[in-house]
Design an enzyme around this catalytic site. Structure first.
Site, PDB file in Angstrom:
ATOM      1  N   HIS A 162       0.895  -1.206   0.298  1.00 14.45           N
ATOM      2  CA  HIS A 162      -0.219   0.082  -0.161  1.00 14.45           C
ATOM      3  C   HIS A 162       0.733   1.230  -0.072  1.00 14.45           C
ATOM      4  CE1 HIS A 162       0.479   0.085   4.579  1.00 14.45           C
ATOM      5  NE2 HIS A 162       0.497  -1.181   4.220  1.00 14.45           N
ATOM      6  N   SER A 163       0.260   2.301  -0.596  1.00 16.75           N
ATOM      7  CA  SER A 163       1.233   3.516  -0.679  1.00 16.75           C
ATOM      8  C   SER A 163       2.365   3.389  -1.423  1.00 16.75           C
ATOM      9  CB  SER A 163       1.506   4.223   0.863  1.00 16.75           C
ATOM     10  OG  SER A 163       2.154   5.444   0.680  1.00 16.75           O
TER      11      SER A 163
END
Length: 168
Positions: A162-163
């Site tokens: 994520h990110s």
């Protein structure tokens, strides 16, 4: 991300990890649920996994009962996070339940002041996206080490993040 937004990726990963797993009985499901809820964010640091040109740390989680030829899931954290933060997504519990191995690459502030992986974004270095170099090679070496140590199936390696960790 909310738990609801992780539901589909988790379901897809579980389906891939459990391709050869036999159907469980209700009693086994209850037992696995107990194991999963009791699992902790236990991580083991691996300090020798290759040349590590990206200067990353390697952490892993190995379930109490590893399946034969287990899948390996690489869990990438976001900026300003680390491996322990990535365990909060529930992967350790799933690993315990389904018997697959987890690898948690971790960025260091010496490499990136906000702990983003260096393959993109405002704080990244686009030169790092070249195959076989820098952090990409470090992560590959981590996977190779986990596969060798636990008899993993190289056809069942998945990466999630994520990110900044999703930019892989």
């Amino acid at each position: 991300r909310s738990s609801a937004s992780l539901a589909l990726p988790l379901a897809l990963a579980l389906a891939a990890c459990a391709v050869d797993a036999p159907a469980s009985s209700d009693a086994e499901g209850e037992r696995l649920g107990t194991v999963a809820s009791a699992a902790t964010a236990d991580l083991t640091e691996v300090t020798s996994f290759g040349s590590n040109p990206g200067g990353l740390k390697m952490w892993k989680h190995v379930p109490a009962a590893v399946k034969p030829s287990p899948a390996t899931v690489v869990v990438m954290h976001g900026c300003q996070q680390g491996a322990v933060d990535a365990t909060k997504t529930g992967w350790n519990e799933l690993s315990e339940q389904f018997g697959f191995v987890l690898v948690f690459p971790e960025q260091q502030t010496a490499n990136n002041s906000v702990r983003c992986f260096n393959w993109g974004g405002d704080y990244g270095n686009m030169a790092s996206i070249q195959r076989g170099k820098d952090e990409n090679l470090s992560v590959k070496q981590m996977v190779d080490k986990a596969l060798a140590d636990h008899g993993g199936d190289p056809k069942r390696v998945m990466v999630m993040g994520h990110s900044a960790g999703a930019y892989n």
